[in-house]
Write a protein that holds these residues in place. Sequence first.
Motif, short mmCIF file in Angstrom:
data_model
loop_
_atom_site.label_atom_id
_atom_site.label_comp_id
_atom_site.label_asym_id
_atom_site.label_seq_id
_atom_site.Cartn_x
_atom_site.Cartn_y
_atom_site.Cartn_z
N SER A 6 5.80 -2.78 -24.55
CA SER A 6 4.53 -2.39 -25.17
C SER A 6 4.75 -2.01 -26.62
N GLY A 7 3.68 -2.05 -27.37
CA GLY A 7 3.67 -1.64 -28.77
C GLY A 7 2.25 -1.70 -29.28
N PHE A 8 1.92 -0.83 -30.20
CA PHE A 8 0.56 -0.77 -30.74
C PHE A 8 -0.45 -0.53 -29.60
N ASP A 9 0.02 0.17 -28.54
CA ASP A 9 -0.80 0.46 -27.35
C ASP A 9 -1.24 -0.82 -26.64
N ARG A 10 -0.41 -1.88 -26.72
CA ARG A 10 -0.73 -3.15 -26.07
C ARG A 10 0.54 -3.75 -25.48
N ALA A 48 0.86 -1.18 0.00
CA ALA A 48 0.00 0.00 0.00
C ALA A 48 0.90 1.24 0.00
N PRO A 49 0.49 2.34 -0.62
CA PRO A 49 -0.77 2.53 -1.32
C PRO A 49 -0.77 1.84 -2.69
N LYS A 50 -1.93 1.78 -3.28
CA LYS A 50 -2.09 1.13 -4.57
C LYS A 50 -1.23 1.81 -5.63
N ARG A 51 -0.64 1.01 -6.49
CA ARG A 51 0.23 1.56 -7.53
C ARG A 51 -0.57 2.27 -8.61
N GLN A 52 0.10 3.24 -9.23
CA GLN A 52 -0.42 3.88 -10.43
C GLN A 52 0.36 3.29 -11.60
N ARG A 53 -0.31 2.46 -12.39
CA ARG A 53 0.36 1.67 -13.42
C ARG A 53 0.50 2.48 -14.70
N GLY A 54 1.71 2.48 -15.27
CA GLY A 54 1.96 3.08 -16.58
C GLY A 54 2.27 2.00 -17.59
N LYS A 55 2.68 2.40 -18.79
CA LYS A 55 3.00 1.40 -19.81
C LYS A 55 4.18 0.54 -19.40
N VAL A 56 5.19 1.18 -18.85
CA VAL A 56 6.40 0.47 -18.43
C VAL A 56 6.72 0.73 -16.97
N SER A 67 6.39 14.43 -0.19
CA SER A 67 7.28 15.06 -1.16
C SER A 67 8.06 14.06 -2.01
N THR A 68 7.86 12.73 -1.79
CA THR A 68 8.63 11.74 -2.55
C THR A 68 7.72 10.68 -3.17
N ILE A 69 8.25 10.02 -4.19
CA ILE A 69 7.56 8.92 -4.85
C ILE A 69 8.56 7.80 -5.11
N ALA A 70 8.04 6.60 -5.33
CA ALA A 70 8.87 5.46 -5.77
C ALA A 70 8.43 5.08 -7.18
N LEU A 71 9.39 4.91 -8.07
CA LEU A 71 9.13 4.53 -9.45
C LEU A 71 9.74 3.16 -9.72
N VAL A 72 8.92 2.23 -10.19
CA VAL A 72 9.38 0.88 -10.50
C VAL A 72 9.31 0.69 -12.02
N THR A 73 10.47 0.47 -12.63
CA THR A 73 10.51 0.24 -14.08
C THR A 73 10.45 -1.26 -14.31
N THR A 74 9.41 -1.72 -15.00
CA THR A 74 9.14 -3.14 -15.18
C THR A 74 9.76 -3.65 -16.48
N ASP A 75 9.58 -4.94 -16.73
CA ASP A 75 10.08 -5.57 -17.96
C ASP A 75 9.02 -5.60 -19.05
N ARG A 76 7.94 -4.86 -18.87
CA ARG A 76 6.87 -4.87 -19.87
C ARG A 76 7.35 -4.22 -21.17
#
Length: 472
Positions: A200-204, A171-179, A189-198
Amino acid sequence: MVASNGEDEVCVHILVSQTTQAQIGFANLVCETLATRYGLNHVVVRSANVPVDQLIQSSVQTPFLYAVLGPSTSTTSLLESESSIPIITIPTSTTTASVVDPKEAALSIAKCCSLASASVRRKVDQAVKARQQGRVVMDIQWKTESYLYRNSIHKCFDEKSQITGDGISIAPKRQRGKVRDRYDGIQSSTIALVTTDRQSGFDRLLAQVPFKGAVLNLTSAYWFKATAHIIPNHCLSFPHPNVTIAKKCKPFPIEFVVRSYMTGSTSTSIWKNYQNGVRNYCGHVLPEGMIKNQKLEQNILTPTTKEEDHDRPISVADIVAEKWMTQQDLDVCVEAAMKVFAFGQEVAASRGLILVDTKYEFGRDEETGEILLIDEVHTPDSSRYWLASTYADRMAQGNEPENIDKEFLRLWFRDSCDPYNDPVLPEAPKDLVVELSRRYIMLYELISGQSFDFRSMTGDDGIQKALEEHLK
């Protein structure tokens, strides 16, 4: 060799000691390379077995050189003692310690000619640098094709241990992006950013590429640290290869795209606009007669707006006129973008790469009001890189510049299905995903000059621990 004023033409007579068709063909390839690569146009091929008086030049007014391809003959030995003109011997494929590449033979000849011509000397310097750059790329390619790398990538794929973000329960719930996924911390004042192995292409979602997220995050980490002397950034720490702890910022609604070459394929790219007749692009007047992938006279800033429907190119003047940013804020971002790009080009060149173009994003620190560099910097996804060692030759031949291609997976989907409309996409072949992973890692090592450490890749558990430390 007779000295010149630095720009004079140099005459070269290539003497072929073994008059086979193969040797004559080799000599003509050397001639062609000397002309096209080094600007040496007064080069002819002759036999090294004719009487010496037919070869001796008298009253030479311009710099002159004899170059023997193959073993010495009685004629060339006599020529060396009787003529005042310098002579060099280049072993070829039929001799011991031979030179089998006409480009290498041409370089040896051009080095001698460079003593009498400043223009040839500059081109020799470029050729030597390109060769060095090519060796850097070759070394990293061999390294990433070795068993350690291949096995680590295969193991990650087979065990399905790619970073998807779905295995992180916090918690708190993640805000999911494309990657990239975002987590807000207890500290406002701070955030954590997790860069995944996703991938994407063609918006999928197309695939989960082993270690891609770590490559992107570590590449940005390298550049954020390396450019902090130019402009401060939003990064606070990197507790895991996939994780960035950052200051919370309000992004400006402009992407700062910096370009050094006439290229691109999207509707907003400089090349597509130029093809369509645009000669004033984002406030820059472009000359007639340019070709695709040609270097621009100077680096230029070609911003785009970040709009809901689509991005559009915009000039610096219109950014202020349309009230996207104030002039004061814009000046800070423009100066930083151009300096960071120039610095990136210098570093990339030292590692055998051309930084062709890239995009930057800036934001305002929500706590201090300071303008910071945010998002990502010079990653394989945000930037275009070409191999420096082959750029000049490929342009001269009318070919596309060489790059570490990442588009082949997208092309496979385009050829195998309708990626925009099919309800379910086919699974990407393992061999393509593994090769894409290797290329991402290769780019990381080329860009950063650092080795990829598979031992530090601890998966979702390690990411969970890093986030818990930040969020507690």
